[in-house]
Scaffold this active site. Structure first.
Site, PDB file in Angstrom:
ATOM      1  N   HIS A 136     -11.944   7.612  -7.635  1.00 42.71           N
ATOM      2  CA  HIS A 136     -12.309   8.639  -6.655  1.00 42.71           C
ATOM      3  C   HIS A 136     -12.045   8.207  -5.210  1.00 42.71           C
ATOM      4  O   HIS A 136     -12.042   9.037  -4.306  1.00 42.71           O
ATOM      5  CB  HIS A 136     -13.770   9.078  -6.834  1.00 42.71           C
ATOM      6  CG  HIS A 136     -14.795   8.105  -6.362  1.00 42.71           C
ATOM      7  ND1 HIS A 136     -15.472   7.253  -7.205  1.00 42.71           N
ATOM      8  CD2 HIS A 136     -15.290   7.855  -5.119  1.00 42.71           C
ATOM      9  CE1 HIS A 136     -16.335   6.538  -6.513  1.00 42.71           C
ATOM     10  NE2 HIS A 136     -16.236   6.880  -5.246  1.00 42.71           N
ATOM     11  N   ASP A 166     -13.378   5.776 -13.959  1.00 41.57           N
ATOM     12  CA  ASP A 166     -13.358   5.762 -12.497  1.00 41.57           C
ATOM     13  C   ASP A 166     -12.787   4.452 -11.964  1.00 41.57           C
ATOM     14  O   ASP A 166     -13.284   3.893 -10.979  1.00 41.57           O
ATOM     15  CB  ASP A 166     -14.759   6.016 -11.915  1.00 41.57           C
ATOM     16  CG  ASP A 166     -14.697   6.400 -10.433  1.00 41.57           C
ATOM     17  OD1 ASP A 166     -13.631   6.846  -9.977  1.00 41.57           O
ATOM     18  OD2 ASP A 166     -15.715   6.228  -9.727  1.00 41.57           O
ATOM     19  N   SER A 245     -17.949   2.207  -2.462  1.00 49.07           N
ATOM     20  CA  SER A 245     -17.256   2.508  -3.713  1.00 49.07           C
ATOM     21  C   SER A 245     -16.012   1.645  -3.867  1.00 49.07           C
ATOM     22  O   SER A 245     -15.175   1.573  -2.958  1.00 49.07           O
ATOM     23  CB  SER A 245     -16.855   3.980  -3.758  1.00 49.07           C
ATOM     24  OG  SER A 245     -17.979   4.794  -3.903  1.00 49.07           O
TER      25      SER A 245
END
Length: 507
Positions: A136, A166, A245
Site C-alpha cells: 500500500h 501487503d 508503514s
C-alpha cells in the site's frame, strides 16, 4: 471387653481422628482462601527464575537501534496528475449536466485528478539495494524515491508486489549498502521487547520501543486490497504512525522480525496497538517475487471458520459439522474441496487440524502463517483429530489451480485476451474522442468473461485516458497490485459511455 467391642472402639477412634484431621484441613483451607503460599510456585513459573537471574538488569536499546537505523529508508512516491475525458466520467452530481463535475468541466476543459504524493518506510535486505516495504506504500505510484538515513537519495524500481500479504519489493542501484539481518519470527515471545523504526509523519528516522502483546492476529485489513488476504500479524505497543508503514520491527539483538504494516486506531493515529508482518512470511514472499516474479502461494485445500463469526453463525456451523466448536482446540475443517491437497491426503469435514510440521495451530491465522512458509509441491505433515483420536498425515501442497507447478507471471494485457487494435482518426473524430483501443473480438480471456461486446472502444482505465494499445499496456503494467480495474469506453454509433470492471490477478 470382648474382641468385637475392642474393634468397634478402634474403628470409632480412627474415624474420629480422620474426620478431625479432614475438618481441620478444610478449616485451614477456608482460613487461607485467596492467600498465596509464599513457599510454593505455580506450574507456569517452572524454571522462570533459573532463566531470569539477571531480570532486574536494565535493557539497553542503543546497540540495536544504532545498528538497524541506517538500513531503514524513507520512501516517497508520486502519482502523476491524470486527465479524465468526457466519456470516462461518472455523473454523480445532480447539476453535472448543466455545470459539469468540476471547474474543469465548467470552463470547457477536461477534468484533472491532481498529482498525489505520499511517503512511507522500507527496509534494505541486501547490500546491492533490494528493499522490502508495504504494497500500500507504493501501489499505483509513477515514481518511487528512496532516501537513506545518511540523506543519500536514489530512484527506485518496483520489482513486484503481493497485495494478499501487503508486501512489495523495490530496488535501488547501489553497492555496499547497509542492510538488516533476518531474525526468526517463530521465536518471538509475548512480552519481549521490540523496536519499531521508520519515518512517521514525514519525520527523520524514528525509533520507538514496546513489547509484543499478541501473535497471529488477524484484523481484516488486507481484504481491502486482495480477495485472498493473508494475515497473521505480530501485535505490539511500540508507537507507530502514518509513514511507519513498511518500516522495521526488530528485536533487541538488532534482527529484523517483522515489517510494520498497520495500526488499530479510532482516529487514524497511534492509539496503542500496531501490527507487523512476521519476517518468516516476508522472507518467503520476497524470495518468490525476486526469483519468479510472483508469489508461489501454497494451499492446504480446506475451508475453516472465520475468526470473527457471530454466535448465530457459530451455532449454525456446529450443526453443520455435527460437533461443538471449542476455542483454542484447533482449526475445524468445514469443507474439503475436491482436487485439493487435503482431499488427496484423506482429510474430511469435521476433522480438527492441531499441528503443521509439529507446530501447534489453534486458529486460522496460525494455520495461515505456517502454510505461507511453503510453496506448491512442498510436503508438510498435518496432525488432526477425528472422533477424539489424533492422527498425522503427509500432505503435498498445491497452488490455487490445484497443481504443484510454478505459477508464472502473465502480463495484464495477456490476461485481457481478445483482439485489440488502435482506432483510426476518422472514427475518433466521429465520436468526439482523442483515440482509443477497439476490441475486435472479446476472445476467451477476461474480456470474454465480462459483458463486453465486440466493437467496444476502450478510452480509459481507472480514470486514466488511453488513446492506443501502447498506452493501454503502459497503464495496465503500472497496476502492479492487480485487483479490480475498470475499462471505460464507448460503442461507436451509440450514445453514452460504459464501464466494465475486471479482476486482474497477480498470483
Amino acid at each position: 471387653m470382648n474382641l468385637k467391642n475392642i474393634l468397634a472402639v478402634v474403628a470409632i477412634s480412627a474415624t474420629t481422628a480422620i474426620l478431625s484431621v479432614w475438618g481441620f484441613s478444610k478449616y485451614n483451607d477456608y482460613q487461607r482462601a485467596g492467600i498465596q503460599d509464599t513457599g510454593k510456585l505455580p506450574v507456569n513459573y517452572a524454571g522462570f527464575f533459573d532463566k531470569n537471574n539477571n531480570m532486574a538488569a536494565a535493557i539497553d536499546f542503543t546497540p540495536a537501534a544504532t545498528s538497524a537505523t541506517p538500513a531503514v529508508v524513507h520512501i516517497k512516491t508520486k502519482t502523476k496528475a491524470r486527465q479524465v475525458s468526457n466519456t470516462q466520467r461518472q455523473r454523480n452530481n445532480p447539476f453535472a449536466d448543466l455545470f459539469g463535475d468540476d471547474f474543469g468541466d465548467f470552463f470547457g476543459g477536461p477534468r484533472v485528478i491532481p498529482e498525489q504524493r505520499a511517503s512511507g518506510s522500507g527496509v534494505l535486505i541486501t547490500d546491492d539495494g533490494y528493499i522490502i516495504t508495504n504494497n500500500h506504500v507504493v501501489d499505483g505510484a509513477d515514481e518511487i524515491n528512496v532516501t537513506l538515513a545518511n540523506k543519500k537519495s536514489y530512484k527506485a524500481t518496483l520489482i513486484g508486489t503481493d497485495p494478499s500479504s501487503d508486501i512489495a519489493v523495490i530496488k535501488v542501484e547501489g553497492k555496499a549498502l547497509p542492510y538488516l539481518v533476518y531474525g526468526n519470527s517463530d521465536e518471538v515471545k509475548l512480552g519481549q521487547w521490540v523496536l519499531a523504526i521508520g519515518y512517521p509523519l514525514n519525520l527523520d528516522a524514528t525509533v520507538t520501543a514496546g513489547i509484543v502483546s499478541a501473535k497471529s492476529r488477524s484484523i481484516g485489513i488486507n481484504s481491502r486490497q486482495s480477495q485472498s488476504p493473508v494475515e497473521s500479524f505480530i501485535q505490539t505497543d511500540a508507537a507507530v504512525n502514518s509513514g511507519n508503514s513498511g518500516g522495521a520491527l526488530i528485536n533487541t539483538s538488532g534482527e529484523l522480525i517483522g515489517i510494520n504494516a498497520a495500526i488499530a486506531s479510532p482516529t487514524g493515529s497511534y492509539a496503542g496497538y500496531s501490527y507487523a508482518i512476521p519476517v518468516n512470511i516476508v522472507k518467503k514472499i520476497v524470495t518468490d517475487i525476486v526469483k519468479f516474479g510472483t508469489v508461489q502461494r501454497a494451499y492446504i485445500g480446506i475451508n475453516y471458520p472465520n475468526e470473527n463469526m457471530t454466535d448465530d453463525q457459530k451455532r449454525e456451523l456446529e450443526k453443520e459439522i455435527g460437533s461443538p466448536i471449542k476455542e483454542g482446540e484447533g482449526v475445524y475443517i468445514t469443507g474439503v474441496p475436491d482436487g485439493g491437497a487435503a482431499a488427496a491426503a484423506g482429510l474430511k469435514k469435521g476433522d480438527i487440524v492441531t499441528k503443521v510440521n509439529g507446530n501447534v495451530v489453534t486458529n486460522g491465522p496460525e494455520l495461515q502463517e505456517q502454510v505461507a512458509l511453503y510453496k506448491p509441491g512442498d510436503k508438510i505433515s498435518v496432525s488432526y483429530k477425528r472422533a477424539g483420536k489424533e492422527n498425522t498425515v503427509n500432505i503435498t501442497l498445491k497452488n490455487k489451480v490445484g497443481t504443484t507447478e510454478v505459477v508464472k507471471t502473465t502480463s495484464a494485457l495477456e490476461q485481457l485476451g481478445g483482439e485489440l487494435e488502435n482506432i483510426d482518426k476518422s472514427l475518433a473524430a466521429a465520436n468526439d474522442i482523442k483515440g482509443g483501443v477497439r476490441v475486435r473480438k472479446v476472445g476467451t480471456g477476461l474480456l470474454g468473461k465480462s459483458r463486453m461486446q465486440d466493437g467496444f472502444v476502450i478510452t480509459g482505465v481507472n480514470g486514466r485516458e488511453v488513446k492506443n494499445v501502447e498506452e493501454l499496456q503502459e497503464v495496465l503494467a503500472s497496476l502492479k497490485g492487480g485487483g479490480v480495474v475498470r475499462l471505460e469506453g464507448i460503442y461507436p454509433g451509440f450514445e453514452g459511455s460504459y464501464t466494465y470492471p475486471l479482476n486482474l490477478s497477480r498470483e
